[in-house]
Each structure stands twice: as structure tokens, then as C-alpha cells.
Scaffold this motif. Sequence first.
Motif, mmCIF file in Angstrom:
data_model
loop_
_atom_site.group_PDB
_atom_site.id
_atom_site.type_symbol
_atom_site.label_atom_id
_atom_site.label_comp_id
_atom_site.label_asym_id
_atom_site.label_seq_id
_atom_site.Cartn_x
_atom_site.Cartn_y
_atom_site.Cartn_z
ATOM 1 N N ILE A 162 0.835 -1.208 0.000
ATOM 2 C CA ILE A 162 0.000 0.000 0.000
ATOM 3 C C ILE A 162 0.864 1.251 0.000
ATOM 4 C CG2 ILE A 162 -1.638 1.351 1.376
ATOM 5 C CD1 ILE A 162 -2.817 -1.370 2.282
ATOM 6 N N SER A 163 1.954 1.227 0.751
ATOM 7 C CA SER A 163 2.859 2.373 0.774
ATOM 8 C C SER A 163 3.389 2.662 -0.621
ATOM 9 C CB SER A 163 4.028 2.098 1.732
ATOM 10 O OG SER A 163 4.929 3.185 1.747
ATOM 11 N N GLY A 164 3.741 1.607 -1.361
ATOM 12 C CA GLY A 164 4.212 1.785 -2.732
ATOM 13 C C GLY A 164 3.128 2.318 -3.655
ATOM 14 N N LEU A 165 1.908 1.827 -3.486
ATOM 15 C CA LEU A 165 0.788 2.298 -4.303
ATOM 16 C C LEU A 165 0.502 3.771 -4.037
ATOM 17 C CD1 LEU A 165 -1.653 -0.740 -3.892
ATOM 18 C CD2 LEU A 165 -0.303 -0.182 -5.920
ATOM 19 N N LEU A 166 0.552 4.165 -2.757
ATOM 20 C CA LEU A 166 0.316 5.561 -2.409
ATOM 21 C C LEU A 166 1.416 6.459 -2.957
ATOM 22 C CD1 LEU A 166 -0.883 5.022 1.263
ATOM 23 C CD2 LEU A 166 -2.242 6.066 -0.560
ATOM 24 N N GLN A 167 2.647 5.959 -2.944
ATOM 25 C CA GLN A 167 3.751 6.733 -3.512
ATOM 26 C C GLN A 167 3.560 6.902 -5.014
ATOM 27 O OE1 GLN A 167 6.467 8.087 -1.699
ATOM 28 N NE2 GLN A 167 6.668 9.195 -3.626
ATOM 29 N N ASP A 168 3.116 5.822 -5.679
ATOM 30 C CA ASP A 168 2.905 5.872 -7.130
ATOM 31 C C ASP A 168 1.815 6.868 -7.510
ATOM 32 O OD1 ASP A 168 4.864 3.996 -7.576
ATOM 33 O OD2 ASP A 168 3.485 2.299 -7.723
ATOM 34 N N CYS A 169 0.807 7.005 -6.655
ATOM 35 C CA CYS A 169 -0.295 7.907 -7.008
ATOM 36 C C CYS A 169 -0.176 9.262 -6.316
ATOM 37 C CB CYS A 169 -1.657 7.266 -6.761
ATOM 38 S SG CYS A 169 -2.026 6.871 -5.055
ATOM 39 N N ASP A 170 1.033 9.594 -5.855
ATOM 40 C CA ASP A 170 1.263 10.895 -5.225
ATOM 41 C C ASP A 170 0.916 12.025 -6.187
ATOM 42 O OD1 ASP A 170 2.690 13.376 -4.561
ATOM 43 O OD2 ASP A 170 3.663 12.223 -2.992
ATOM 44 N N ARG A 171 1.590 12.060 -7.339
ATOM 45 C CA ARG A 171 1.315 13.125 -8.323
ATOM 46 C C ARG A 171 -0.103 13.056 -8.865
ATOM 47 N NH1 ARG A 171 5.349 12.858 -12.938
ATOM 48 N NH2 ARG A 171 5.723 10.783 -12.147
ATOM 49 N N PRO A 172 -0.595 11.846 -9.249
ATOM 50 C CA PRO A 172 -1.982 11.782 -9.728
ATOM 51 C C PRO A 172 -3.000 12.278 -8.703
ATOM 52 C CG PRO A 172 -0.814 9.811 -10.369
ATOM 53 C CD PRO A 172 0.110 10.570 -9.464
ATOM 54 N N THR A 173 -2.745 12.026 -7.404
ATOM 55 C CA THR A 173 -3.664 12.497 -6.371
ATOM 56 C C THR A 173 -3.716 14.017 -6.349
ATOM 57 O OG1 THR A 173 -3.386 10.543 -4.964
ATOM 58 C CG2 THR A 173 -4.115 12.561 -3.882
ATOM 59 N N ARG A 174 -2.560 14.653 -6.460
ATOM 60 C CA ARG A 174 -2.527 16.120 -6.507
ATOM 61 C C ARG A 174 -3.290 16.632 -7.729
ATOM 62 N NH1 ARG A 174 3.598 17.819 -4.748
ATOM 63 N NH2 ARG A 174 4.189 15.826 -3.838
ATOM 64 N N LEU A 175 -3.077 15.950 -8.854
ATOM 65 C CA LEU A 175 -3.769 16.346 -10.078
ATOM 66 C C LEU A 175 -5.272 16.219 -9.905
ATOM 67 C CD1 LEU A 175 -3.883 17.041 -13.122
ATOM 68 C CD2 LEU A 175 -3.545 14.599 -13.582
ATOM 69 N N GLN A 176 -5.711 15.100 -9.325
ATOM 70 C CA GLN A 176 -7.145 14.853 -9.152
ATOM 71 C C GLN A 176 -7.777 15.915 -8.261
ATOM 72 O OE1 GLN A 176 -8.612 13.236 -6.058
ATOM 73 N NE2 GLN A 176 -10.649 13.561 -6.933
ATOM 74 N N LEU A 177 -7.108 16.248 -7.170
ATOM 75 C CA LEU A 177 -7.651 17.253 -6.257
ATOM 76 C C LEU A 177 -7.693 18.631 -6.909
ATOM 77 C CD1 LEU A 177 -5.891 16.166 -2.933
ATOM 78 C CD2 LEU A 177 -8.349 16.058 -3.419
ATOM 79 N N SER A 178 -6.631 18.960 -7.643
ATOM 80 C CA SER A 178 -6.555 20.279 -8.275
ATOM 81 C C SER A 178 -7.574 20.423 -9.393
ATOM 82 C CB SER A 178 -5.148 20.516 -8.829
ATOM 83 O OG SER A 178 -4.189 20.502 -7.801
#
Length: 230
Positions: free
Chosen positions: A162-178
Amino acid sequence: MPPADSLKAAPSRLRHKTVSAAVADALRQRILNGDLAPGFQLRQDALADEFGISRIPIREALLQLEAAGLVKIVPHRGAVVAGLSVEEVEDIFQLRVQLEPPLLLLSAPHFSEADYAALHSLTREYGEALSAGEVERWGELNRRFHLELLRFAGRPRSLTIISGLLQDCDRPTRLQLSASGDVARADREHTQIVTLCEDGRAEEAAELLRTHIEHAGASLVAIYRRALAE
């Protein structure tokens, strides 16, 4: 004793190493902030001119970023900012939906008052960062929140995944929120998940966590698909 020539060369190598680390850090922040989009070509000569240094530390910085998965070295194109495909985004969020809610059910019964205080503090910090538009902090605070929720599950291998998955979606998460304007929703749902656990309603908290992840994934996939269509 090392040869004299190698001793003379050591300060030069150290300078290159220090400069390359600084360049790598600067580029890392731009990539994570979304200033450099996936697929953007990082030309060594242009970067050398921008930073006012030779191409040697630039090349070393790009290799560091490649090792971190932020840059890809592509034949005939050189270094480009790495990105996820729509399929990879879907896969990441589907895995998170499968793994995180069951682990929350295992973790929640072990929270102490101090743990709840720490979680509430983290949700406030996250909410303040969202409200202030501190985009560079969103991904890391989101990652910390999700891992803290699951820390007492007793499943170290699952947590590593899960830690790796969260790291992978770090940038996409910012994009989604923005891009989606879901800042208020993300803030609200994080707080609600903690409150539900605190009230002994772990099943509801796990279901909300599932919905929370599913919504973020679906929203992000829609953003990616619109970008591809354009």
C-alpha cells in the motif's frame, strides 16, 4: 595510500555530487508539483544553461530521478518525465480498494486516545494544506494519513504494498484534487473516517474509505481520459 591524483579529484567529484543532488531535488519538486508534466522532455543542454552548470551534474541528477521512478531515459529522446497510463491508474486504485478497507477493520480496534489525537492532528494539517493551496504537500500528507489509519493491522507486507501504491499515485492524487475541485470532499471524508472509528463504527469507516478511494480513482481516470481525448 590513494594516489595523489585521486585525492585531487575527490573535491571535484564531491562538488559534482552535491550539485547534482541539488538539481535532482529542484527537478523532483517541479515534477511532484505538476510543473513538469508526464512526457515532458528534460534536455540536458537546456537544464545546464538554466542552472548555470555543466552537463555532468545534470546527467547525474537525471539518473537519480530515473532511479526514483520520476524520469525515464527513452531512446532517441533522452530523459522525459515519467507518468502513469490510464490502465496503471485504474490498477493502483483497484488494488487500494481491495486492500485498505479490510486492513482498517483490523487496525481500528487498536487505536488509543493518543492515536486518535495524532490522526485528528494530521487531518487538520492536511485540511490546512488543502485550504492554503500548498499542492506540494498534498500527496505526502494524504499518504501519511492512509498509512497511519492502517498501521495496527498487523499485515506488514500488505502495508509495504500500500505504501508503494500511495507513492505511485502521489502526483496523480494532486492532479485529481486540483483538477476536480474535490479538496473539500477529501478533507471532509478524512475527518469522517477518523470520527467513525473513534465512535466504534469501524464497518462504516471502512465503507467510507472504500467509497473515498473509488471516487478518487474514478475522478482521476476521467481526467486522464479527457486529456487523451484532447
